[in-house]
Design an enzyme around this catalytic site. Structure first.
Site, mmCIF file in Angstrom:
data_model
loop_
_atom_site.group_PDB
_atom_site.id
_atom_site.type_symbol
_atom_site.label_atom_id
_atom_site.label_comp_id
_atom_site.label_asym_id
_atom_site.label_seq_id
_atom_site.Cartn_x
_atom_site.Cartn_y
_atom_site.Cartn_z
ATOM 1 N N TYR A 1 0.765 -1.189 0.069
ATOM 2 C CA TYR A 1 0.020 0.109 0.092
ATOM 3 C C TYR A 1 0.717 1.390 0.127
ATOM 4 O O TYR A 1 0.225 2.225 0.071
ATOM 5 C CB TYR A 1 -0.974 -0.046 1.261
ATOM 6 C CG TYR A 1 -2.146 -0.779 1.103
ATOM 7 C CD1 TYR A 1 -1.963 -2.192 0.975
ATOM 8 C CD2 TYR A 1 -3.558 -0.351 0.859
ATOM 9 C CE1 TYR A 1 -2.962 -3.066 0.897
ATOM 10 C CE2 TYR A 1 -4.501 -1.255 0.916
ATOM 11 C CZ TYR A 1 -4.300 -2.709 0.848
ATOM 12 O OH TYR A 1 -5.490 -3.610 0.855
ATOM 13 N N ASP B 1 11.930 -41.753 -21.528
ATOM 14 C CA ASP B 1 11.474 -40.847 -22.394
ATOM 15 C C ASP B 1 11.877 -41.096 -23.787
ATOM 16 O O ASP B 1 12.577 -40.427 -24.180
ATOM 17 C CB ASP B 1 12.141 -39.387 -21.569
ATOM 18 C CG ASP B 1 11.900 -38.254 -22.169
ATOM 19 O OD1 ASP B 1 10.691 -38.365 -22.948
ATOM 20 O OD2 ASP B 1 12.460 -37.238 -22.026
HETATM 21 C C1 SPV Z 1 11.168 -32.524 -20.769
HETATM 22 O O1 SPV Z 1 10.989 -31.950 -19.755
HETATM 23 O O2 SPV Z 1 10.748 -33.505 -21.075
HETATM 24 C C2 SPV Z 1 12.055 -31.911 -21.776
HETATM 25 C C3 SPV Z 1 12.916 -31.070 -21.368
HETATM 26 O O3 SPV Z 1 11.862 -32.142 -22.830
HETATM 27 S S1 SPV Z 1 14.471 -31.753 -21.177
HETATM 28 O O4 SPV Z 1 14.235 -32.769 -20.352
HETATM 29 O O5 SPV Z 1 15.376 -30.826 -20.723
HETATM 30 O O6 SPV Z 1 14.992 -31.996 -22.645
HETATM 31 MG MG MG Z 2 10.847 -34.009 -23.169
#
Ligand code: SPV
Ligand code: MG
Length: 434
Positions: A78, A207
């Site tokens: 504020y 992944d």
């Molecule tokens: C993920 O989070 O899956 C990415 C970012 O693709 S990295 O893991 O840094 O490639």
């Molecule tokens: Mg990724």
């Protein structure tokens, strides 16, 4: 004789309900009523994202009976309004005595003390109607048409869109609800990243695009069920162009704000492996065609297709990265993500500076997992618009869970781990009931 005392209150809402009217009614008893409307940038750090513009919020407050004047409050603290208006009274609901807002209250009390101003606190109105309006506003923010466009809105409203990974309803709740007080300001995340790495890891899978789109959509849906913040999907390579166009439509319909696709082809591996594994970059022509096909398929102007450049990861050089950025923007990309696995941010900053010299508007996205010493502010100074904390929630949860499992196994009971656990009461009350 007319009361010349000034009574100030700040509204951080875009719906006026009985609670607000009650505050105005009370305020009126003390003098002229001035309502401050918190500006957008502060509001999104402090509270919920607004569903109407600042101008509309100002108009709304002006239309309330009993309000004499409406101003824009530019900071959540504020200081400015107090020195500008010197209100005799500031009036507020009593619901800010605890929680993150308490520090704003405490600071205000100090400011008022300096000249003898007074804080009036009225009991917060929490009847069925107010609760319902609150839930409806929240629901509106979660609806696809509101959620989808929010990423573009945030890019234009805030210096940097702070984005954190989410891979489940629970991690979504952390992204949604975590609010901190820091240097006299409140702060929270703006958006969520549905990472391929973390979504796969949560399922115990590598992944490598093994977790298919149906499963990824299920994860997004779990997150959407319990959150309102915008979602950026890690779309891996985007797959076949013929499939990508369908997925763009699906994501758009669900209310996802953006998909980021990376210019790799064949069996995708996580970028943080760099050149330790075989990874193939797509040709500029193929990848540009994929972007263009996706842009042609989308139906709204809200959705964003962001092109992720792997040239630095694959050690193809700065010129290659910049060439690709130019080509992808030409193909219709709504943003560029530049990635690096170097510990220092030099190559990222060099890319950003060179790209920004040629292109001042296309949003830049970065994922500072390896180059993690640089701050959002510094990245923003180099033209970055979105910063993604892509895997830190997963990486913090895993060791904690693993240690708990080890300790229970060693002790043949759970007492030894209890001190570091969330209480049973806290866990059973963590999820809001409808
Ligand atoms: C993920 O989070 O899956 C990415 C970012 O693709 S990295 O893991 O840094 O490639
Ligand atoms: Mg990724």
């Amino acid at each position: 004789m007319e009361n010349s005392k000034k009574v100030y209150t700040c509204f951080c809402t875009d719906v006026i309900h009985e609670g607000h009217l009650n505050i105005i009614k009370e305020a009126k008893k003390y003098g002229k009523v001035i309502v401050g409307v918190l500006n957008d940038e502060e509001l999104i750090r402090f509270n919920r994202f607004p569903t109407i513009s600042l101008e509309e919020r100002v108009r709304l407050c002006k239309s309330i009976e009993g309000v004499d004047k409406v101003i824009v409050q530019e900071q959540m603290q504020y200081d400015d309004v107090v020195s500008l208006i010197r209100p005799d009274y500031v009036i507020h609901g009593d619901n800010w005595k605890t929680g993150p807002e308490a520090m704003i209250r405490e600071h205000l009390v100090e400011l008022l003390k300096e000249y003898g101003g007074e804080l009036i606190e009225v009991p917060y109105t929490r009847n069925e109607n107010v609760v319902k309006i609150d839930a409806q506003t929240r629901e509106k923010l979660a609806m696809p048409e509101y959620r989808r466009k929010r990423l573009r809105q945030l890019i234009s409203m805030t210096p940097v869109v702070k984005t954190i990974e989410a891979h489940s309803g629970l991690t979504g709740l952390i992204a949604e609800k975590t609010v901190v007080e820091n240097n006299g300001r409140l702060d929270q995340f703006d958006a969520m990243w549905v990472s391929s790495l973390c979504d796969s890891t949560a399922k115990g899978k590598p992944d490598i695009e093994l977790v298919d789109m149906s499963s990824r959509l299920r994860t997004i849906d779990d997150i959407m069920e319990v959150t309102t913040k915008p979602i950026i999907l890690d779309g891996d390579t985007g797959g076949l162009t013929e499939h990508f166009v369908y997925n763009v439509r699906t994501l758009e319909r669900m209310g996802v704000s953006a998909v980021i696709i990376e210019d790799k082809t064949g069996l995708k591996k996580n970028s943080l492996f760099g050149t330790d594994v075989v990874q193939t970059q797509d040709s500029i022509e193929n990848f540009s065609a994929k972007i263009s096909a996706g842009k042609a398929a989308q139906l709204t102007d809200d959705f964003m297709i962001i092109a992720r450049i792997e040239s630095l990861i694959l050690e193809q050089g700065m010129e290659d990265a910049l060439n690709r950025a130019r080509a992808y923007v030409k193909a219709g990309a709504d943003g560029i993500m530049i990635h690096s696995r170097k510990k220092d941010p030099d190559e990222i900053l060099e890319f950003c500076d060179k790209f920004r010299k040629e292109d001042t508007t296309t949003p830049i996205v970065v994922v500072p997992s390896s180059f993690n010493t640089i701050t959002e502010e510094e990245l923003s100074e180099h033209g970055v618009n979105i910063v993604i904390y892509a895997n830190q929630l997963t990486r913090s949860a895993f060791p904690a869970m693993q240690q708990t499992a080890i300790d229970i196994l060693k002790n043949h009971r759970a007492k030894e781990v209890d001190d570091r656990l969330m209480s049973i009461k806290d866990i059973i009350t963590l999820i809001d009931e409808i």
